[in-house]
Design an enzyme around this catalytic site. Structure first.
Site, PDB file in Angstrom:
ATOM      1  N   GLY A 261       0.831  -1.200   0.000  1.00  0.00           N
ATOM      2  CA  GLY A 261       0.000   0.000   0.000  1.00  0.00           C
ATOM      3  C   GLY A 261       0.861   1.242   0.000  1.00  0.00           C
ATOM      4  CD  GLU A 264       0.976   8.810   2.255  1.00  0.00           C
ATOM      5  OE1 GLU A 264       0.622   7.847   1.553  1.00  0.00           O
ATOM      6  OE2 GLU A 264       1.829   9.642   1.882  1.00  0.00           O
ATOM      7  N   GLY A 266       1.541   2.524   5.385  1.00  0.00           N
ATOM      8  CA  GLY A 266       2.641   1.781   6.005  1.00  0.00           C
ATOM      9  C   GLY A 266       2.940   2.306   7.402  1.00  0.00           C
ATOM     10  CD  GLU A 283       7.468  -5.212  -1.325  1.00  0.00           C
ATOM     11  OE1 GLU A 283       7.806  -4.162  -1.909  1.00  0.00           O
ATOM     12  OE2 GLU A 283       8.226  -6.196  -1.233  1.00  0.00           O
ATOM     13  CB  CYS A 317       4.449   0.445  -6.258  1.00  0.00           C
ATOM     14  SG  CYS A 317       4.852  -1.164  -6.955  1.00  0.00           S
ATOM     15  CD  GLU A 418       2.984   6.053  -4.981  1.00  0.00           C
ATOM     16  OE1 GLU A 418       2.422   6.098  -3.875  1.00  0.00           O
ATOM     17  OE2 GLU A 418       3.403   4.994  -5.475  1.00  0.00           O
TER      18      GLU A 418
HETATM   19  P1  NAD Z   1      -3.617   2.115   0.445  1.00  0.00           P
HETATM   20  O1  NAD Z   1      -2.414   2.284   1.303  1.00  0.00           O
HETATM   21  O2  NAD Z   1      -4.636   3.162   0.470  1.00  0.00           O
HETATM   22  O3  NAD Z   1      -4.371   0.754   0.791  1.00  0.00           O
HETATM   23  C1  NAD Z   1      -3.715  -0.492   0.752  1.00  0.00           C
HETATM   24  C2  NAD Z   1      -4.499  -1.465   1.606  1.00  0.00           C
HETATM   25  O4  NAD Z   1      -4.362  -1.064   2.970  1.00  0.00           O
HETATM   26  C3  NAD Z   1      -5.995  -1.500   1.327  1.00  0.00           C
HETATM   27  O5  NAD Z   1      -6.477  -2.831   1.462  1.00  0.00           O
HETATM   28  C4  NAD Z   1      -6.570  -0.617   2.431  1.00  0.00           C
HETATM   29  O6  NAD Z   1      -7.913  -0.916   2.731  1.00  0.00           O
HETATM   30  C5  NAD Z   1      -5.652  -0.963   3.582  1.00  0.00           C
HETATM   31  N1  NAD Z   1      -5.532   0.037   4.644  1.00  0.00           N
HETATM   32  C6  NAD Z   1      -5.601   1.376   4.541  1.00  0.00           C
HETATM   33  N2  NAD Z   1      -5.407   1.947   5.734  1.00  0.00           N
HETATM   34  C7  NAD Z   1      -5.204   0.935   6.626  1.00  0.00           C
HETATM   35  C8  NAD Z   1      -4.938   0.885   8.011  1.00  0.00           C
HETATM   36  N3  NAD Z   1      -4.837   1.996   8.745  1.00  0.00           N
HETATM   37  N4  NAD Z   1      -4.772  -0.315   8.598  1.00  0.00           N
HETATM   38  C9  NAD Z   1      -4.846  -1.456   7.863  1.00  0.00           C
HETATM   39  N5  NAD Z   1      -5.114  -1.463   6.545  1.00  0.00           N
HETATM   40  C10 NAD Z   1      -5.283  -0.278   5.926  1.00  0.00           C
HETATM   41  O7  NAD Z   1      -3.029   1.843  -1.002  1.00  0.00           O
HETATM   42  P2  NAD Z   1      -3.831   1.730  -2.363  1.00  0.00           P
HETATM   43  O8  NAD Z   1      -4.356   3.096  -2.669  1.00  0.00           O
HETATM   44  O9  NAD Z   1      -4.772   0.576  -2.335  1.00  0.00           O
HETATM   45  O10 NAD Z   1      -2.639   1.337  -3.359  1.00  0.00           O
HETATM   46  C11 NAD Z   1      -1.786   2.257  -3.867  1.00  0.00           C
HETATM   47  C12 NAD Z   1      -0.497   2.354  -3.072  1.00  0.00           C
HETATM   48  O11 NAD Z   1       0.107   1.063  -2.951  1.00  0.00           O
HETATM   49  C13 NAD Z   1       0.536   3.220  -3.774  1.00  0.00           C
HETATM   50  O12 NAD Z   1       1.193   4.027  -2.845  1.00  0.00           O
HETATM   51  C14 NAD Z   1       1.472   2.194  -4.380  1.00  0.00           C
HETATM   52  O13 NAD Z   1       2.759   2.685  -4.653  1.00  0.00           O
HETATM   53  C15 NAD Z   1       1.478   1.131  -3.348  1.00  0.00           C
HETATM   54  N6  NAD Z   1       1.903  -0.141  -3.938  1.00  0.00           N
HETATM   55  C16 NAD Z   1       3.128  -0.660  -3.589  1.00  0.00           C
HETATM   56  C17 NAD Z   1       3.584  -1.838  -4.188  1.00  0.00           C
HETATM   57  C18 NAD Z   1       4.929  -2.443  -3.861  1.00  0.00           C
HETATM   58  O14 NAD Z   1       5.131  -3.618  -4.150  1.00  0.00           O
HETATM   59  N7  NAD Z   1       5.856  -1.706  -3.286  1.00  0.00           N
HETATM   60  C19 NAD Z   1       2.775  -2.487  -5.119  1.00  0.00           C
HETATM   61  C20 NAD Z   1       1.538  -1.917  -5.434  1.00  0.00           C
HETATM   62  C21 NAD Z   1       1.113  -0.763  -4.825  1.00  0.00           C
END
Ligand code: NAD
Length: 515
Positions: A261, A264, A266, A283, A317, A418
């Site tokens: 995700g 933030e 993370g 990630e 990402c 990003e």
């Molecule tokens: P996001 O961080 O908004 O959400 C990711 C997941 O986390 C979702 O399932 C969401 O419901 C959950 N989530 C959100 N807040 C949470 C919390 N406080 N506690 C537990 N779970 C929570 O990300 P997104 O918008 O779904 O995806 C885009 C982001 O993911 C981008 O920043 C992208 O770069 C990153 N990403 C990274 C990789 C990698 O391998 N490094 C791969 C794909 C996407």
């Protein structure tokens, strides 16, 4: 498209309501309602019945609601974790002959291949990406299960030389119940990337997909059971991140957390681990430099840069959202790059000619569109400006056409943040040192591309770039057997490859006195 069993909707209307049903527009309304299927959580080997609050799941190409899923409550999260805990303690799965566990995971990969057409269509209808990209994601997921299937009987410890009459050895054991929190940009592939090694190591799993794109993950749960996973080994629950996801992360019934995700999220996840120490892998995001040195094959660099910036509508990402071009080839590059991007057809993902689908939601499109204005306000030069189509079919969906900025400088927000959409910025550099300095000037450190024919430049850049992955003369590339690694705020821990197994197992040392 084969939706899972309907839960709670679509019951035949009673005879007493027939006259209303036959009247228009109520009849149309009922038919529309009947088409929207409610999916359940997938827990303990079966789909749960509908009930409680739901979340709408939309097709971003049309804006239509295509399904509803449960807006998970605390009890749903706890029930899924309990099911996974029972399956772990049972202990059929973790004590299973590892080669048998491997055969089940291999079958899972095979079933994904068999169902690739349906899964890809489902992914495109929910996430929006072109069908060819969904297919690639689905096959990649199959390959990931097959790769980790082969590892099941190779997860082993060591013997360690120690003084005296002793035998010292290590056992590599599963952690227990692992929690996998997935994003919406590669819903099926990234869920599989994290679930496959966890299962290979003998853990039992709770998977929470992003609330915008939950459907293919639920299908993964079903396919897992068809492949032979015992009930409760792979559970899938749906809900939002801020409350439902947080509750799962906090739970003391979780033994390892795997988030893909944003940065933030993370940080939030790390702060809400609760009163139990758990290993975790993060990630996270990227703002990746794609560096074109003066001796590069410019045609290939242009093609790679366009793919790197606009695949999945830039929602990646590892998107090459910063193109760093040497000043001597800048003008030729920009001209060819603009021409290439103009040729990318924007449209619905199920149109075979589409290269750029909608963004995942109207909200994401609006967020990205704001950056088009940010870039203009910061003084970047507009080579191509992204538009929100209002007419025709595109007017209904979350579409945004590509933006190319030139004359971007490292201090601009569009060079540092990003954006996660079809917006790319071109920066110019003067020499090697300047290229590396600009490339490293963000909080992120996920991926970098290097375009050069000079071996020295390629390997020096690979050494000097502060990232987890570098590709030379193509962009982007990864395989299940290569580490998906990161540096700086792009993450912690590794997915894919042999290295991933370290994050899904714990080491136990055993010392034996040989009396
Ligand atoms: P996001 O961080 O908004 O959400 C990711 C997941 O986390 C979702 O399932 C969401 O419901 C959950 N989530 C959100 N807040 C949470 C919390 N406080 N506690 C537990 N779970 C929570 O990300 P997104 O918008 O779904 O995806 C885009 C982001 O993911 C981008 O920043 C992208 O770069 C990153 N990403 C990274 C990789 C990698 O391998 N490094 C791969 C794909 C996407």
């Amino acid at each position: 498209m084969p939706f899972p069993r309907r839960a709670g909707v679509g019951q035949p209307a009673s005879a007493g309501r027939a006259k209303f049903r036959d009247s228009f527009p109520l009849r149309v309304l009922i038919q529309m309602t009947l088409q929207v299927q409610t999916w359940g959580h997938f827990v303990g080997g079966k789909l749960s019945a509908a009930g409680g609050e739901t979340l709408d799941v939309r097709n971003p190409a049309t804006g239509e609601v295509i399904a509803q899923v449960p807006k998970g409550a605390r009890e749903d999260a706890d029930a899924a974790l309990d099911a996974a805990r029972r399956a772990f303690e049972e202990p059929k799965w973790r004590r299973m002959d590892p080669s048998e566990r491997g055969r089940i995971l291999y079958r899972l990969g095979g079933l994904i291949r068999e169902k690739a057409d349906d899964l890809s269509r489902l992914e495109t209808s929910n996430q929006g990406k072109p069908l060819r990209e969904s297919k690639a994601d689905v096959f990649y997921a199959a390959q990931t299960f097959e790769y980790f299937a082969g590892l099941c009987d190779k997860i082993q410890g060591d013997t360690i030389p120690v003084p005296g009459e002793r035998l010292d050895y290590t056992l590599r054991e599963p952690l227990g119940v692992t929690l996998h929190v997935a994003p919406w940009n590669f819903p099926f592939q990234l869920a599989s990337r994290s679930v496959a090694p966890a299962l290979a190591a003998g853990n039992t799993v709770v998977l929470k997909p992003a609330s915008l794109t939950p459907l293919s993950a639920i299908r993964l749960g079903e396919i897992g059971v068809q492949a032979g996973l015992p009930p409760g080994v792979l559970n899938v629950v749906t809900g939002d991140g801020a409350t439902f996801g947080k509750h799962l992360v906090e739970s003391t019934n979780v033994d390892g957390v795997y988030l893909t995700g944003s940065v933030e999220t993370g940080f939030q996840v790390v702060q809400s681990m609760g009163k139990k120490l758990k290993p975790f892998t993060l990630e996270l995001g990227g703002k990746n430099p794609n560096i074109v040195f003066p001796d590069a094959n410019l045609d290939n660099a242009v093609k790679g840069a366009a793919l790197g910036a606009f695949m999945n509508a830039g929602q990646m990402c590892w998107a090459g959202s910063r193109i760093l071009v040497h000043q001597s080839v800048h003008d030729a590059f920009v001209e060819a790059f603009k021409k290439r991007v103009e040729g990318l057809k924007v449209g619905a993902g199920n149109d075979p000619n589409t290269r750029l689908g909608p963004l995942v939601s109207a909200g994401q499109r609006d967020r990205v569109h704001k950056y088009v204005n940010v870039g203009r306000d910061e003084g970047a030069k507009v080579v191509m400006v992204g538009d929100l189509p209002k007419e025709g079919d595109l007017g209904k969906g979350a579409f945004l056409t590509p933006t190319i900025f030139d004359a971007v400088t490292p201090d601009m927000r569009i060079a540092k943040e990003e954006i996660f959409g079809p917006v790319v910025g071109i920066q110019t550099f003067t020499d090697y040192a300047d290229a590396i300095k600009q490339a490293n000037a963000t909080q992120f450190g996920l991926y970098a591309g290097v375009w050069t024919k000079d071996l020295g430049t390629a390997h020096r850049a690979a050494r000097d770039l502060e990232v987890g992955m570098v590709s030379v003369n193509e962009y982007p590339v990864t395989f299940p057997q290569t580490p998906f690694a990161s540096a700086k705020n792009s993450g912690l821990g590794i997915e894919q490859s042999l290295y991933a197994i370290d994050h899904y197992t714990r080491i136990k040392n055993v010392s034996v006195k040989l009396d």
